[in-house]
Design a protein around this motif. Structure first.
Motif, PDB file in Angstrom:
ATOM      1  N   ASP A  96       0.987  -0.852   0.107  1.00 27.18           N
ATOM      2  CA  ASP A  96       0.147  -0.454  -0.420  1.00 27.18           C
ATOM      3  C   ASP A  96       1.352   1.435  -0.184  1.00 27.18           C
ATOM      4  O   ASP A  96       1.923   1.397   1.257  1.00 27.18           O
ATOM      5  CB  ASP A  96      -0.589  -0.390   1.039  1.00 27.18           C
ATOM      6  CG  ASP A  96      -1.922   1.425   1.532  1.00 27.18           C
ATOM      7  OD1 ASP A  96      -1.552   2.180   0.460  1.00 27.18           O
ATOM      8  OD2 ASP A  96      -2.138   1.438   2.717  1.00 27.18           O
ATOM      9  N   PRO A  97       1.358   2.284  -1.193  1.00 24.17           N
ATOM     10  CA  PRO A  97       1.330   2.603  -1.129  1.00 24.17           C
ATOM     11  C   PRO A  97       1.981   4.357  -0.046  1.00 24.17           C
ATOM     12  O   PRO A  97       2.164   5.446   0.219  1.00 24.17           O
ATOM     13  CB  PRO A  97       1.776   3.808  -2.368  1.00 24.17           C
ATOM     14  CG  PRO A  97       0.022   3.617  -3.001  1.00 24.17           C
ATOM     15  CD  PRO A  97       0.038   1.885  -2.156  1.00 24.17           C
ATOM     16  N   ASN A  98       0.915   4.206   0.397  1.00 26.48           N
ATOM     17  CA  ASN A  98       0.315   5.004   1.614  1.00 26.48           C
ATOM     18  C   ASN A  98       0.045   4.749   2.845  1.00 26.48           C
ATOM     19  O   ASN A  98       0.208   5.259   4.034  1.00 26.48           O
ATOM     20  CB  ASN A  98      -1.901   5.749   1.550  1.00 26.48           C
ATOM     21  CG  ASN A  98      -1.757   6.126   0.321  1.00 26.48           C
ATOM     22  OD1 ASN A  98      -0.527   7.701  -0.185  1.00 26.48           O
ATOM     23  ND2 ASN A  98      -2.951   6.555  -0.434  1.00 26.48           N
ATOM     24  N   SER A  99       1.282   3.647   3.478  1.00 26.36           N
ATOM     25  CA  SER A  99       0.700   2.601   4.618  1.00 26.36           C
ATOM     26  C   SER A  99       1.960   3.127   5.384  1.00 26.36           C
ATOM     27  O   SER A  99       2.974   4.333   4.585  1.00 26.36           O
ATOM     28  CB  SER A  99       1.130   1.367   4.355  1.00 26.36           C
ATOM     29  OG  SER A  99       3.015   0.636   4.264  1.00 26.36           O
ATOM     30  N   LYS A 100       2.535   3.448   6.509  1.00 26.72           N
ATOM     31  CA  LYS A 100       3.504   3.831   7.372  1.00 26.72           C
ATOM     32  C   LYS A 100       4.728   3.267   7.113  1.00 26.72           C
ATOM     33  O   LYS A 100       5.628   3.228   7.093  1.00 26.72           O
ATOM     34  CB  LYS A 100       3.505   3.673   8.687  1.00 26.72           C
ATOM     35  CG  LYS A 100       3.968   4.498   9.611  1.00 26.72           C
ATOM     36  CD  LYS A 100       3.322   4.559  11.476  1.00 26.72           C
ATOM     37  CE  LYS A 100       4.451   4.987  12.218  1.00 26.72           C
ATOM     38  NZ  LYS A 100       4.940   5.487  13.445  1.00 26.72           N
ATOM     39  N   ALA A 101       4.733   1.569   7.001  1.00 28.41           N
ATOM     40  CA  ALA A 101       5.742   0.859   6.407  1.00 28.41           C
ATOM     41  C   ALA A 101       6.638   1.315   4.867  1.00 28.41           C
ATOM     42  O   ALA A 101       7.454   1.957   5.122  1.00 28.41           O
ATOM     43  CB  ALA A 101       4.733  -0.801   6.190  1.00 28.41           C
ATOM     44  N   THR A 102       5.359   1.583   4.540  1.00 30.73           N
ATOM     45  CA  THR A 102       6.029   1.859   2.563  1.00 30.73           C
ATOM     46  C   THR A 102       6.523   3.676   3.255  1.00 30.73           C
ATOM     47  O   THR A 102       7.879   4.051   2.641  1.00 30.73           O
ATOM     48  CB  THR A 102       4.726   1.819   1.824  1.00 30.73           C
ATOM     49  OG1 THR A 102       4.104   0.574   1.876  1.00 30.73           O
ATOM     50  CG2 THR A 102       5.424   2.508   0.493  1.00 30.73           C
ATOM     51  N   ARG A 103       6.139   4.336   3.871  1.00 32.07           N
ATOM     52  CA  ARG A 103       6.430   5.413   3.588  1.00 32.07           C
ATOM     53  C   ARG A 103       7.607   5.851   4.449  1.00 32.07           C
ATOM     54  O   ARG A 103       8.888   6.697   4.856  1.00 32.07           O
ATOM     55  CB  ARG A 103       5.377   6.244   4.245  1.00 32.07           C
ATOM     56  CG  ARG A 103       4.398   6.510   3.705  1.00 32.07           C
ATOM     57  CD  ARG A 103       3.107   7.955   4.324  1.00 32.07           C
ATOM     58  NE  ARG A 103       2.560   7.152   5.353  1.00 32.07           N
ATOM     59  CZ  ARG A 103       2.546   7.033   6.449  1.00 32.07           C
ATOM     60  NH1 ARG A 103       3.988   8.471   6.689  1.00 32.07           N
ATOM     61  NH2 ARG A 103       1.526   6.929   7.534  1.00 32.07           N
ATOM     62  N   GLY A 105      10.263   3.746   3.782  1.00 27.74           N
ATOM     63  CA  GLY A 105      10.748   2.579   3.120  1.00 27.74           C
ATOM     64  C   GLY A 105      10.805   1.127   3.569  1.00 27.74           C
ATOM     65  O   GLY A 105      11.932   0.021   3.257  1.00 27.74           O
ATOM     66  N   MET A 106      10.397   0.385   4.398  1.00 24.22           N
ATOM     67  CA  MET A 106       9.983  -0.267   4.979  1.00 24.22           C
ATOM     68  C   MET A 106       8.733  -1.539   4.310  1.00 24.22           C
ATOM     69  O   MET A 106       8.555  -2.326   4.950  1.00 24.22           O
ATOM     70  CB  MET A 106      10.119  -0.968   6.070  1.00 24.22           C
ATOM     71  CG  MET A 106      11.195  -0.271   6.996  1.00 24.22           C
ATOM     72  SD  MET A 106      11.166  -0.785   9.249  1.00 24.22           S
ATOM     73  CE  MET A 106       9.421  -0.155   8.954  1.00 24.22           C
ATOM     74  N   TYR A 107       8.973  -1.117   3.256  1.00 22.38           N
ATOM     75  CA  TYR A 107       7.238  -1.681   1.948  1.00 22.38           C
ATOM     76  C   TYR A 107       7.464  -3.341   1.641  1.00 22.38           C
ATOM     77  O   TYR A 107       5.985  -3.622   1.786  1.00 22.38           O
ATOM     78  CB  TYR A 107       7.437  -1.132   0.418  1.00 22.38           C
ATOM     79  CG  TYR A 107       8.310  -1.922   0.213  1.00 22.38           C
ATOM     80  CD1 TYR A 107       8.850  -3.330  -1.079  1.00 22.38           C
ATOM     81  CD2 TYR A 107       9.670  -0.981  -0.538  1.00 22.38           C
ATOM     82  CE1 TYR A 107       9.007  -3.421  -1.657  1.00 22.38           C
ATOM     83  CE2 TYR A 107      10.679  -1.395  -1.020  1.00 22.38           C
ATOM     84  CZ  TYR A 107      10.316  -2.920  -1.838  1.00 22.38           C
ATOM     85  OH  TYR A 107      11.514  -2.896  -2.643  1.00 22.38           O
ATOM     86  N   ASN A 108       8.821  -4.017   2.913  1.00 24.54           N
ATOM     87  CA  ASN A 108       8.619  -5.282   2.643  1.00 24.54           C
ATOM     88  C   ASN A 108       8.163  -5.663   3.862  1.00 24.54           C
ATOM     89  O   ASN A 108       6.945  -6.999   3.217  1.00 24.54           O
ATOM     90  CB  ASN A 108       9.310  -6.461   2.751  1.00 24.54           C
ATOM     91  CG  ASN A 108      10.596  -5.808   3.275  1.00 24.54           C
ATOM     92  OD1 ASN A 108      10.987  -4.340   3.920  1.00 24.54           O
ATOM     93  ND2 ASN A 108      11.127  -6.196   4.352  1.00 24.54           N
ATOM     94  N   VAL A 109       7.417  -4.839   4.956  1.00 24.30           N
ATOM     95  CA  VAL A 109       6.714  -5.697   6.491  1.00 24.30           C
ATOM     96  C   VAL A 109       5.404  -4.626   6.290  1.00 24.30           C
ATOM     97  O   VAL A 109       4.731  -5.110   7.779  1.00 24.30           O
ATOM     98  CB  VAL A 109       7.222  -5.752   7.359  1.00 24.30           C
ATOM     99  CG1 VAL A 109       8.526  -6.124   6.878  1.00 24.30           C
ATOM    100  CG2 VAL A 109       7.702  -3.599   7.238  1.00 24.30           C
ATOM    101  N   ASP A 110       5.232  -4.304   4.754  1.00 22.75           N
ATOM    102  CA  ASP A 110       3.386  -3.525   5.104  1.00 22.75           C
ATOM    103  C   ASP A 110       3.000  -4.826   5.409  1.00 22.75           C
ATOM    104  O   ASP A 110       2.281  -5.609   4.169  1.00 22.75           O
ATOM    105  CB  ASP A 110       3.858  -2.994   4.364  1.00 22.75           C
ATOM    106  CG  ASP A 110       2.287  -1.847   3.285  1.00 22.75           C
ATOM    107  OD1 ASP A 110       1.197  -2.372   4.481  1.00 22.75           O
ATOM    108  OD2 ASP A 110       1.715  -2.118   2.299  1.00 22.75           O
ATOM    109  N   PRO A 111       1.548  -4.167   6.569  1.00 25.44           N
ATOM    110  CA  PRO A 111       0.730  -5.407   6.634  1.00 25.44           C
ATOM    111  C   PRO A 111      -0.536  -5.860   5.408  1.00 25.44           C
ATOM    112  O   PRO A 111      -0.574  -6.937   5.406  1.00 25.44           O
ATOM    113  CB  PRO A 111       0.168  -5.094   7.995  1.00 25.44           C
ATOM    114  CG  PRO A 111       1.394  -4.509   8.664  1.00 25.44           C
ATOM    115  CD  PRO A 111       1.436  -3.658   7.355  1.00 25.44           C
ATOM    116  N   ALA A 112      -0.326  -4.880   4.311  1.00 22.32           N
ATOM    117  CA  ALA A 112      -1.740  -5.111   3.501  1.00 22.32           C
ATOM    118  C   ALA A 112      -0.267  -5.230   2.355  1.00 22.32           C
ATOM    119  O   ALA A 112      -1.313  -5.177   1.046  1.00 22.32           O
ATOM    120  CB  ALA A 112      -1.835  -3.900   3.788  1.00 22.32           C
TER     121      ALA A 112
END
Length: 348
Positions: A96-103, A105-112
């Motif tokens: 999800d480009p708007n998730s906290k993890a993505t913002r 820089g840890m987009y791989n652990v984005d729960p979504a």
């Protein structure tokens, strides 16, 4: 479209499968890709044999496959970095480009994150798919489709080596000579390790490991202790880094034994259940423990290393099947032949 479908635990079929219109729709920043080569991953096999990995359970038919390369056959209106006819590999997780993890820089652990062939998301053992431009990477002319389909597992090794913070001249141990263990060994050498010990129970896999580089030493864990071997060859000090790539609780329990004081352990192998390890052994070494989940920000690096020859994955590709033999390919992969590392499927 005709796809390799996991109907349920232990049952595969190659049949026509309806893709949801939303998934097949080409967005402005998407590309449509004709699949060429798809690798068989251990997770694909695990879903086939067990029907689940941790909390991810196959509850309805699912297309398998997530290690892929192909050809761009259509582009969205706002795509600028790719063109029809480009040869590409694809990062299978879409966050999800708007998730906290993505913002962060840890987009791989984005729960979504939506990851191919992870329930309920379909994989790509099918003729074509639609994928975001941002997670699709153009291949240099000297990188084959087969090598490109190895970028996904290689990314795990490169991510692990990055997390280890390798310094030139480090000595490392890789526990496990499966595909992930071997790409981790290659990544550790590319990252600066002077010597990498690879331990496993399968003699043939250790032979393959040693054939990859003169800097790799195979250790048969059924015949000798990896800790004893490493300490004997490092004046009793131990190795700087241990990569755990077996997914075995028994191996993980002894992860600190070969490690030098101040060293680092990187946990790669997926563990289906909680495990225990010797916290006291970690404490007296002031060991740093890193965990990785897939990868992030490394696909372009992997493509560059394949193109430059810094890493050669071709020896790891030990068998290739036609799409019509996909079910047979998975049956063979599930039997875990000791002489095979990576099996791939070529689509027509």
């Amino acid at each position: 479209m005709k796809s390799l479908v996991l109907e349920r635990k232990g049952e595969l079929s190659l049949r026509d499968f309806a893709i949801e219109p939303a998934e097949a729709s080409l967005g402005a920043r998407d590309v449509r890709i004709k699949l060429h080569t798809v690798g068989i991953c251990g997770s694909d096999v695990h879903y086939y044999t067990h029907g689940r990995i941790g909390p991810f359970v196959v509850e309805e038919p699912m297309i398998l496959g997530h290690e892929a390369s192909g050809l761009v056959i259509e582009i969205g209106a706002d795509v600028t970095s790719l063109a029809v006819g480009d040869r590409v590999c694809m990062e299978p997780g879409i966050p999800d480009p708007n998730s906290k993890a993505t913002r962060l820089g840890m987009y791989n652990v984005d729960p979504a994150v939506r990851f191919w062939a992870t329930p309920p998301v379909h994989g790509i053992l099918r003729p074509s798919c639609v994928h975001p431009e941002a997670f699709t990477y153009k291949l240099p002319d000297n990188v084959s489709f087969a090598e490109a389909a190895m970028v996904e597992p290689l990314a795990v090794g490169v991510h692990a080596a990055t997390k280890a913070r390798i310094r030139p001249g480090d000595v490392a141990v890789v526990m496990g000579a499966g595909p992930i263990g071997l790409v981790t060994a290659l990544s550790a050498i590319a990252g600066g390790c002077a010597r990498v010990y690879v331990s496993d129970l399968a003699e043939k896999k250790l032979q393959i490991a040693e054939s990859l580089s003169s800097a790799i030493t195979g250790v048969d864990a059924s015949k000798e202790s990896i800790a004893d071997r490493v300490k004997a060859e490092t004046d009793g000090w131990g190795c700087d880094i241990v990569f755990e790539a077996t997914g075995s609780p028994k191996a993980a329990a002894r992860i600190f034994e070969p490690l030098a004081p101040g060293g680092c352990v990187v946990m790669i192998g997926g563990q289906p259940d909680p495990i225990s390890y010797d916290a006291g052994a970690a404490m007296i070494r002031e060991a740093r423990v890193e965990n990785i989940f897939r990868y992030a920000h490394v696909f372009p690096r992997c493509v560059k290393m394949l193109s430059s020859g810094t890493i050669d994955v071709k020896p790891l590709i030990t068998r290739t099947f036609g799409f019509e033999d996909s079910v047979k390919a998975f049956e063979i992969a599930a039997s875990a032949p000791p002489s095979d590392v990576k099996m791939q499927i070529e689509l027509p």
